[in-house]
Scaffold this motif. Sequence first.
Motif, PDB file in Angstrom:
ATOM      1  N   ARG A  54      23.892  29.516  60.371  1.00 10.63           N
ATOM      2  CA  ARG A  54      23.888  28.217  60.629  1.00 10.63           C
ATOM      3  C   ARG A  54      22.567  27.571  61.058  1.00 10.63           C
ATOM      4  NH1 ARG A  54      27.832  27.168  65.208  1.00 10.63           N
ATOM      5  NH2 ARG A  54      26.457  25.342  65.436  1.00 10.63           N
TER       6      ARG A  54
ATOM      7  N   ALA B  25      34.259  27.750  58.616  1.00  7.53           N
ATOM      8  CA  ALA B  25      33.397  27.218  59.076  1.00  7.53           C
ATOM      9  C   ALA B  25      33.790  26.860  60.490  1.00  7.53           C
ATOM     10  CB  ALA B  25      33.199  25.721  58.267  1.00  7.53           C
ATOM     11  N   GLU B  30      30.822  25.520  63.003  1.00  6.82           N
ATOM     12  CA  GLU B  30      30.301  24.782  61.974  1.00  6.82           C
ATOM     13  C   GLU B  30      30.636  23.181  62.370  1.00  6.82           C
ATOM     14  OE1 GLU B  30      27.628  23.223  60.583  1.00  6.82           O
ATOM     15  OE2 GLU B  30      27.411  25.116  59.465  1.00  6.82           O
ATOM     16  N   TYR B  35      29.915  20.901  55.394  1.00  8.36           N
ATOM     17  CA  TYR B  35      30.640  22.318  55.273  1.00  8.36           C
ATOM     18  C   TYR B  35      32.192  22.061  55.426  1.00  8.36           C
ATOM     19  CZ  TYR B  35      26.295  24.740  54.818  1.00  8.36           C
ATOM     20  OH  TYR B  35      24.821  25.182  54.486  1.00  8.36           O
ATOM     21  N   PRO B  52      29.387  29.145  52.903  1.00  4.65           N
ATOM     22  CA  PRO B  52      28.062  29.603  53.827  1.00  4.65           C
ATOM     23  C   PRO B  52      27.574  30.922  53.564  1.00  4.65           C
ATOM     24  CG  PRO B  52      30.079  28.881  55.098  1.00  4.65           C
ATOM     25  CD  PRO B  52      30.642  29.114  53.452  1.00  4.65           C
TER      26      PRO B  52
END
Lengths: 120, 145
Positions: A54, B25, B30, B35, B52
């Motif tokens: 991320r 996610a 996330e 996403y 991802p």
Amino acid sequence: MRAQAPEVTPALLSAFAAASGDANPMHLDPEVARAAGHDDVIAHGMLTMAWLGRLLTEHSPQARLQSFRVRFTAPTPLGAAPSLSARVVDPATRGPVRLLLTAELADGTVTAVGEATICP
Amino acid sequence: MNGLESPGPEVVRVRITRTDLRDFATSIGETRLLYLSVRSARAAGHRDLPVPPTYLFGLALRTGNPFGWAAERGLDMARTLHGEQSFEYSAMTFAGDTLTLSSTCGPLTVARSGARLLTRRTTVSRAEEVVARLELTLVCPAAPA
């Protein structure tokens, strides 16, 4: 770049196990984890790597990510909320950008070190 | 299942779904809509929700017995940890893609510390195009004295 991961809880690990497909009992069953010498279940290495991922895609669009590698150096216990960092190596050089990655616990234990390369 | 007698690659074929990507996610915290929302992904120029960077790892484990290949080679999975993981990407992948993951396990090696190491390499293809290569290393510490 820096980011703070959320606190590792059994609920988080079971959600990640289900969503990621990594159902190794070391991350889910306290008895298995204790038999292996841990105090309780430990987080998946891949959860830390996903958090680092991320950070990378916040740094640059994912399409530019060329390679991403991590070595897991210590377990991440329940209750931990690792600090994640990504640092550009040699920002002056041309070509792919190299980033050094780390995940660290509050007591300074480094749980993961790695590297990523990103197209300029 | 691929036993020691048949050392060919273990092959998994998976269609990526939006639901699975959203679950993943969410589980990694996330929050970027890129996403999570197809509309946001398309606005960012993608044809669907992007996969991802680390999601491919779990796909290679989608067999009846995810770590069977390691146990078959003598690793004590009750004590084994994930030592290293690498990804090399040549193209992004998206919800709706059908991917073929072909995995080959290397020989068991013993480190100076006595730890036993096992590496598994996975090639991820979409149709004929290789989109990513993965390498996973498991580490089983030396047995306590």
